[in-house]
Design a protein around this motif. Sequence first.
Motif, PDB file in Angstrom:
ATOM      1  N   ILE A 110       0.843  -1.200   0.000  1.00 36.04           N
ATOM      2  CA  ILE A 110       0.000   0.000   0.000  1.00 36.04           C
ATOM      3  C   ILE A 110       0.879   1.251   0.000  1.00 36.04           C
ATOM      4  O   ILE A 110       0.629   2.189  -0.760  1.00 36.04           O
ATOM      5  CB  ILE A 110      -0.967  -0.014   1.202  1.00 36.04           C
ATOM      6  N   TRP A 111       1.901   1.267   0.828  1.00 39.01           N
ATOM      7  CA  TRP A 111       2.819   2.413   0.848  1.00 39.01           C
ATOM      8  C   TRP A 111       3.455   2.618  -0.532  1.00 39.01           C
ATOM      9  O   TRP A 111       3.517   3.734  -1.045  1.00 39.01           O
ATOM     10  CB  TRP A 111       3.917   2.226   1.908  1.00 39.01           C
ATOM     11  N   TYR A 112       3.927   1.537  -1.114  1.00 45.76           N
ATOM     12  CA  TYR A 112       4.595   1.618  -2.422  1.00 45.76           C
ATOM     13  C   TYR A 112       3.622   2.132  -3.481  1.00 45.76           C
ATOM     14  O   TYR A 112       3.935   3.057  -4.232  1.00 45.76           O
ATOM     15  CB  TYR A 112       5.145   0.232  -2.779  1.00 45.76           C
ATOM     16  N   HIS A 113       2.437   1.562  -3.530  1.00 46.02           N
ATOM     17  CA  HIS A 113       1.414   1.989  -4.486  1.00 46.02           C
ATOM     18  C   HIS A 113       1.086   3.464  -4.288  1.00 46.02           C
ATOM     19  O   HIS A 113       1.050   4.238  -5.250  1.00 46.02           O
ATOM     20  CB  HIS A 113       0.164   1.134  -4.340  1.00 46.02           C
ATOM     21  N   ASN A 114       0.846   3.863  -3.054  1.00 43.99           N
ATOM     22  CA  ASN A 114       0.478   5.257  -2.785  1.00 43.99           C
ATOM     23  C   ASN A 114       1.605   6.229  -3.125  1.00 43.99           C
ATOM     24  O   ASN A 114       1.343   7.331  -3.617  1.00 43.99           O
ATOM     25  CB  ASN A 114       0.057   5.430  -1.326  1.00 43.99           C
ATOM     26  N   SER A 115       2.832   5.833  -2.875  1.00 37.97           N
ATOM     27  CA  SER A 115       3.977   6.688  -3.224  1.00 37.97           C
ATOM     28  C   SER A 115       4.026   6.928  -4.726  1.00 37.97           C
ATOM     29  O   SER A 115       4.194   8.065  -5.182  1.00 37.97           O
ATOM     30  CB  SER A 115       5.287   6.043  -2.760  1.00 37.97           C
ATOM     31  N   LEU A 116       3.863   5.856  -5.491  1.00 40.78           N
ATOM     32  CA  LEU A 116       3.854   5.984  -6.951  1.00 40.78           C
ATOM     33  C   LEU A 116       2.634   6.772  -7.423  1.00 40.78           C
ATOM     34  O   LEU A 116       2.747   7.653  -8.290  1.00 40.78           O
ATOM     35  CB  LEU A 116       3.899   4.608  -7.610  1.00 40.78           C
ATOM     36  N   GLU A 117       1.485   6.480  -6.855  1.00 44.47           N
ATOM     37  CA  GLU A 117       0.250   7.177  -7.244  1.00 44.47           C
ATOM     38  C   GLU A 117       0.372   8.684  -7.015  1.00 44.47           C
ATOM     39  O   GLU A 117      -0.040   9.481  -7.869  1.00 44.47           O
ATOM     40  CB  GLU A 117      -0.932   6.615  -6.464  1.00 44.47           C
ATOM     41  N   ASN A 118       0.922   9.079  -5.885  1.00 42.65           N
ATOM     42  CA  ASN A 118       1.095  10.517  -5.612  1.00 42.65           C
ATOM     43  C   ASN A 118       2.015  11.181  -6.625  1.00 42.65           C
ATOM     44  O   ASN A 118       1.744  12.294  -7.086  1.00 42.65           O
ATOM     45  CB  ASN A 118       1.614  10.726  -4.188  1.00 42.65           C
ATOM     46  N   LEU A 119       3.099  10.519  -6.971  1.00 44.91           N
ATOM     47  CA  LEU A 119       4.016  11.061  -7.977  1.00 44.91           C
ATOM     48  C   LEU A 119       3.349  11.133  -9.343  1.00 44.91           C
ATOM     49  O   LEU A 119       3.530  12.113 -10.080  1.00 44.91           O
ATOM     50  CB  LEU A 119       5.294  10.223  -8.039  1.00 44.91           C
ATOM     51  N   LEU A 120       2.589  10.115  -9.684  1.00 41.64           N
ATOM     52  CA  LEU A 120       1.896  10.099 -10.970  1.00 41.64           C
ATOM     53  C   LEU A 120       0.852  11.215 -11.048  1.00 41.64           C
ATOM     54  O   LEU A 120       0.713  11.874 -12.081  1.00 41.64           O
ATOM     55  CB  LEU A 120       1.241   8.736 -11.207  1.00 41.64           C
ATOM     56  N   ALA A 121       0.128  11.439  -9.966  1.00 42.64           N
ATOM     57  CA  ALA A 121      -0.855  12.533  -9.931  1.00 42.64           C
ATOM     58  C   ALA A 121      -0.153  13.870 -10.099  1.00 42.64           C
ATOM     59  O   ALA A 121      -0.615  14.738 -10.855  1.00 42.64           O
ATOM     60  CB  ALA A 121      -1.634  12.493  -8.626  1.00 42.64           C
ATOM     61  N   GLU A 122       0.968  14.021  -9.433  1.00 40.80           N
ATOM     62  CA  GLU A 122       1.756  15.257  -9.552  1.00 40.80           C
ATOM     63  C   GLU A 122       2.253  15.450 -10.982  1.00 40.80           C
ATOM     64  O   GLU A 122       2.383  16.580 -11.457  1.00 40.80           O
ATOM     65  CB  GLU A 122       2.932  15.185  -8.572  1.00 40.80           C
ATOM     66  N   ASP A 123       2.500  14.351 -11.663  1.00 40.79           N
ATOM     67  CA  ASP A 123       2.981  14.399 -13.047  1.00 40.79           C
ATOM     68  C   ASP A 123       1.842  14.568 -14.058  1.00 40.79           C
ATOM     69  O   ASP A 123       2.081  14.662 -15.252  1.00 40.79           O
ATOM     70  CB  ASP A 123       3.769  13.109 -13.345  1.00 40.79           C
ATOM     71  N   VAL A 130      -4.504   3.609 -11.408  1.00 37.96           N
ATOM     72  CA  VAL A 130      -4.347   2.491 -12.349  1.00 37.96           C
ATOM     73  C   VAL A 130      -2.887   2.370 -12.773  1.00 37.96           C
ATOM     74  O   VAL A 130      -2.318   1.265 -12.792  1.00 37.96           O
ATOM     75  CB  VAL A 130      -5.266   2.676 -13.575  1.00 37.96           C
ATOM     76  N   THR A 131      -2.269   3.491 -13.101  1.00 41.61           N
ATOM     77  CA  THR A 131      -0.860   3.451 -13.520  1.00 41.61           C
ATOM     78  C   THR A 131       0.025   2.976 -12.382  1.00 41.61           C
ATOM     79  O   THR A 131       0.961   2.199 -12.594  1.00 41.61           O
ATOM     80  CB  THR A 131      -0.403   4.827 -14.043  1.00 41.61           C
ATOM     81  N   ALA A 132      -0.278   3.393 -11.152  1.00 42.68           N
ATOM     82  CA  ALA A 132       0.496   2.927  -9.997  1.00 42.68           C
ATOM     83  C   ALA A 132       0.340   1.414  -9.840  1.00 42.68           C
ATOM     84  O   ALA A 132       1.327   0.717  -9.566  1.00 42.68           O
ATOM     85  CB  ALA A 132       0.055   3.647  -8.733  1.00 42.68           C
ATOM     86  N   SER A 133      -0.866   0.903 -10.033  1.00 50.87           N
ATOM     87  CA  SER A 133      -1.077  -0.553  -9.961  1.00 50.87           C
ATOM     88  C   SER A 133      -0.268  -1.277 -11.028  1.00 50.87           C
ATOM     89  O   SER A 133       0.298  -2.346 -10.774  1.00 50.87           O
ATOM     90  CB  SER A 133      -2.563  -0.890 -10.107  1.00 50.87           C
ATOM     91  N   LEU A 134      -0.205  -0.696 -12.212  1.00 52.42           N
ATOM     92  CA  LEU A 134       0.608  -1.294 -13.281  1.00 52.42           C
ATOM     93  C   LEU A 134       2.090  -1.282 -12.908  1.00 52.42           C
ATOM     94  O   LEU A 134       2.804  -2.260 -13.163  1.00 52.42           O
ATOM     95  CB  LEU A 134       0.386  -0.550 -14.599  1.00 52.42           C
ATOM     96  N   LEU A 135       2.545  -0.197 -12.302  1.00 52.04           N
ATOM     97  CA  LEU A 135       3.951  -0.115 -11.896  1.00 52.04           C
ATOM     98  C   LEU A 135       4.269  -1.112 -10.780  1.00 52.04           C
ATOM     99  O   LEU A 135       5.352  -1.707 -10.765  1.00 52.04           O
ATOM    100  CB  LEU A 135       4.312   1.309 -11.457  1.00 52.04           C
ATOM    101  N   VAL A 136       3.345  -1.310  -9.859  1.00 54.38           N
ATOM    102  CA  VAL A 136       3.557  -2.299  -8.795  1.00 54.38           C
ATOM    103  C   VAL A 136       3.628  -3.699  -9.410  1.00 54.38           C
ATOM    104  O   VAL A 136       4.514  -4.488  -9.069  1.00 54.38           O
ATOM    105  CB  VAL A 136       2.453  -2.211  -7.716  1.00 54.38           C
ATOM    106  N   ALA A 137       2.722  -4.002 -10.320  1.00 51.64           N
ATOM    107  CA  ALA A 137       2.752  -5.303 -10.994  1.00 51.64           C
ATOM    108  C   ALA A 137       4.042  -5.473 -11.802  1.00 51.64           C
ATOM    109  O   ALA A 137       4.647  -6.553 -11.810  1.00 51.64           O
ATOM    110  CB  ALA A 137       1.527  -5.464 -11.896  1.00 51.64           C
TER     111      ALA A 137
END
Length: 169
Positions: A110-123, A130-137
């Motif tokens: 969850i931490w990893y997903h949320n960290s990526l999701e926050n960066l993706l939203a900022e970008d 969805v993109t964060a889930s793809l990156l985790v996978a």
Amino acid sequence: MRLFYEGGIHAVGIDRIIAEAGVAKATFYNHFPSKDDLVVAYLEEIDRLGRAAVAALPKQPPRKMILAIMGRISEAVTAGGWRGCPFLNAAAEYPDPASPVRQAINARRIWYHNSLENLLAEDGDPAPSVTASLLVALSDGLLESAYLDDTESVPALVCEAVTRLLDRR
């Protein structure tokens, strides 16, 4: 940490852990009432180290931060002795999603997903969750393929895969 990672959690007995730690059984059980308590502590320590490594990355624009975070996969798998992701390895040994071990694994994910999701939203990603889930996978796949295949190919794969995924929008 080394024993669980190298030998597998269920394969390493408490007596061996106590012997290698050089502590009395009573002292061990005073700190860890069960083996699962020790496994949770093991995973939490790996998680703490990973979060600290991400926090220590130099501040960069979001896309570069994502590449730097994902680049940690390359560092891990090429350092030597790679036997797969310790979280995925532990998950394979603890199939019950309600177990404390799986809860520790889920907290990390969850931490990893949320960290990526926050960066993706900022970008400006139109679907950051969805993109964060793809990156985790993608991370999961890269971590395991590094164990099964050629670890030296992983750094190029990480860069190429993340770039393709982020450039698709």
